[in-house]
Design an enzyme around this catalytic site. Structure first.
Site, mmCIF file in Angstrom:
data_model
loop_
_atom_site.group_PDB
_atom_site.id
_atom_site.type_symbol
_atom_site.label_atom_id
_atom_site.label_comp_id
_atom_site.label_asym_id
_atom_site.label_seq_id
_atom_site.Cartn_x
_atom_site.Cartn_y
_atom_site.Cartn_z
ATOM 1 C CG ASP A 165 -0.913 -3.098 6.558
ATOM 2 O OD1 ASP A 165 -1.860 -2.939 7.348
ATOM 3 O OD2 ASP A 165 0.270 -2.914 6.880
ATOM 4 C CG HIS A 214 -1.508 -0.922 10.245
ATOM 5 N ND1 HIS A 214 -0.643 -1.708 9.524
ATOM 6 C CD2 HIS A 214 -0.868 -0.636 11.395
ATOM 7 C CE1 HIS A 214 0.469 -1.896 10.217
ATOM 8 N NE2 HIS A 214 0.372 -1.256 11.357
ATOM 9 C CB SER A 472 3.518 -1.096 11.992
ATOM 10 O OG SER A 472 2.990 -2.352 12.231
#
Length: 570
Positions: A165, A214, A472
């Site tokens: 990520d 994220h 996600s």
């Protein structure tokens, strides 16, 4: 998903790199150069040295190489290098990194909750004593029975979960206890055209940082420590490994992603979570008539490199888990792609042939594809689906779940997890309110008090948490359950190793998922939620397996309580 475009296809958010290219960062003070950077992929069966010779003959210089997958980073000052490389019989194609001079837009799916009115209902939050203070807001853990599972198996420290990520903020007190410094790596140097000025001279951010946010959110859902502080993850005792393959801005280029997967295989990582798609093509096609010959060659190179990397990692014992995507479409019957390329050139309409086009990595070999559901168990309006690609479903949030109830469109319908302070101090409250969510002193703006949380220890050490939604957020729930399966049923391998066959992990994950029948009517519409006909979704299949839920919603408790049955069907 901001400036982040994660999850295999986040509604018009996706910002991604032009040719999935290289991932070589260029320092802000670098001198101008005519040299350009490419990713080159060799044909099947071609020796690495033979490929290098062909690259040199075409006018390129190899900067780095991944021999396991036949991929090379190349620089060249020849204007015709890509054409010469593509014409070489030993090379599939060359993809150039082409700057566009802009950053990605805010992710409209993951951050749909902005702004959140102060004093709004807490949404799906549950009452009752939990291990950590914010656990009462984690409806996802309760849905998959992770709160019960940890009483049997909280995770084994020897089990490593790679977070492929934007990075992982290891300073968060919920991440720090489980962060594996020795295995963590950064494969994605900052690119100044999309990430802004580099924070360090090398443009390679230190391990343990996350300027995108994220990755830290994903990591918290997988394995935030159950330490009486903040919140806890699905597998609170496993080790978290940062595999930074995404840019701060949310782009995921080919080179960093492939190199991270190859490293995961070499290093014995047990599970890798992938909540993104590889840029710049939403779908990579072998010979789409809408694409130029150069773009076709580029996409063939992307397809080949990604499939090789996924197979390599799987064969080395890595269980691969991926977000199914946020484009609210059936991946077995894809719509016209109107967003690609999302980097390097203007997008154009591309009719998609399902037989020759792939959304990567989620449609790649050995990837467990995960759809998203809301607190009610309803498929999230944005979530991709389809019997060809789906494996399982998991909590990913659904802002507009609970229509007609007080919880409708409240922050608690999303997924709460850890988030970097730095990013919260940079993120605006909304697209119309530019003020940051958290000020320079670390204080949360009252206007987001129901969606951003702060927890501090007596020594002044603080952690921050926020809500996001998307596939996600669903994928790490499934990755966490996979890690619990390895923890529960894995075995020692060699002198120092520990792990479990990814095929067995996948089989057990499917067999223990909670079956969920298609809704009635099977054609689901989201008109009450304010969505038009493009969100209409038909659920095909039976109770055991269908296009919305796959084999079912992952169930952590069943996964650690049910005896392993090798070679049993799901």
């Amino acid at each position: 998903m901001v400036s982040k475009r994660f999850t295999a296809r986040t509604v018009a958010t996706a910002a991604v790199l032009a040719l999935t290219a290289t991932g070589l960062g260029v320092p802000a003070n670098a001198a101008p150069s005519n040299s350009r950077t490419f990713t080159v992929v060799a044909e099947d069966g071609v020796a690495a040295d033979t490929a290098v010779a062909a690259i040199r003959a075409a006018g390129g210089t190899v900067v780095s190489r991944s021999d396991e997958v036949g991929m090379f980073q190349v620089s060249s000052d020849r204007a015709d290098f890509a054409a010469r490389a593509t014409a070489a019989p030993t090379l599939i194609g060359a993809a150039e990194q082409k700057a566009i001079g802009r950053k990605p837009k805010l992710d409209r799916v993951e951050q749909e909750h902005l702004p959140a009115a102060a004093g709004a209902p807490a949404g799906a939050a549950k009452k009752g004593a939990k291990l950590d203070p914010l656990d009462d807001k984690l409806w996802g853990l309760e849905m998959i029975r992770a709160d019960k599972a940890r009483k049997i198996e909280p995770g084994d420290r020897r089990v490593t979960v790679g977070v492929l990520d934007t990075g992982v903020d290891a300073s968060n007190p919920d991440i720090a206890p489980n962060f594996n410094w020795s295995l963590s790596r950064n494969f994605a140097p900052d690119l100044t055209d999309v990430d802004g000025p580099c924070e360090v001279p090398s443009c390679l951010d230190p391990v343990g940082t996350d300027d995108g946010g994220h990755g830290t959110h994903v990591a918290g859902t997988i394995g935030a420590a159950a330490n009486g502080f903040g919140l806890s993850g699905v597998a609170p005792n496993v080790s978290l490994v940062e595999l930074k393959g995404g840019q701060d801005s949310g782009y995921f280029f080919l080179d960093p992603v492939v190199n991270a997967l190859v490293y995961a295989g070499r290093s014995g990582i047990d599970v890798v979570n992938m909540s993104f798609y590889v840029d710049p093509w939403l779908y990579n096609c072998t010979a789409n008539p809408a694409d130029s010959p150069e773009d076709q060659a580029e996409q063939r190179a992307i397809i080949k490199a990604m499939k090789r990397a996924l197979v390599f990692a799987h064969n080395k014992g890595v269980t691969l888990v991926g977000a199914l995507g946020n484009n609210n479409e059936d991946l077995g019957a894809p719509r016209t792609d109107v967003t690609s390329p999302d980097y390097g050139a203007d997008p154009y309409d591309r009719p998609i042939d399902n037989e020759s086009c792939w959304d990567l990595p989620t449609e790649g070999p050995h990837v467990i594809g995960v759809s998203s559901v809301g607190p009610s168990g309803k498929k999230s309006d944005f979530s991709n689906y389809g019997t060809e690609q789906i494996s399982v479903a998991a909590p990913g949030g659904f802002a507009r779940d609970g229509f007609g109830t007080p919880t409708y469109n409240t922050p608690g319908n999303r997924i709460l997890s850890s988030y970097p302070l730095k990013v919260l101090q940079e993120e605006p409250i909304s697209v119309t309110i530019p003020d940051p969510k958290v000020d320079a002193d670390g204080n949360i703006d009252p206007r987001v008090a129901t969606s951003v949380f702060k927890q501090c220890k007596a020594n002044g050490e603080c952690g921050y948490y926020t809500y996001l939604q998307g596939t996600s957020m669903a994928s790490p729930h499934a990755a966490g359950v996979a890690a619990l399966i390895v923890s529960r049923y894995g075995k020692a391998q060699g002198r120092t190793g520990f792990g479990m066959s990814p095929d067995l992990v996948e089989q057990h994950l499917y067999r223990t998922a909670a079956e969920h029948a298609c809704p009635e009517p099977r054609l689901q519409q989201y008109r009450n939620e304010g969505r038009d006909e493009t969100y209409d979704a038909y659920c095909a299949g039976g109770v055991n397996f269908n296009g919305f839920y796959g084999y079912g919603i992952v169930d952590a408790y069943a996964a650690v309580q049910t005896p392993l049955k090798p070679n049993a069907r799901p």
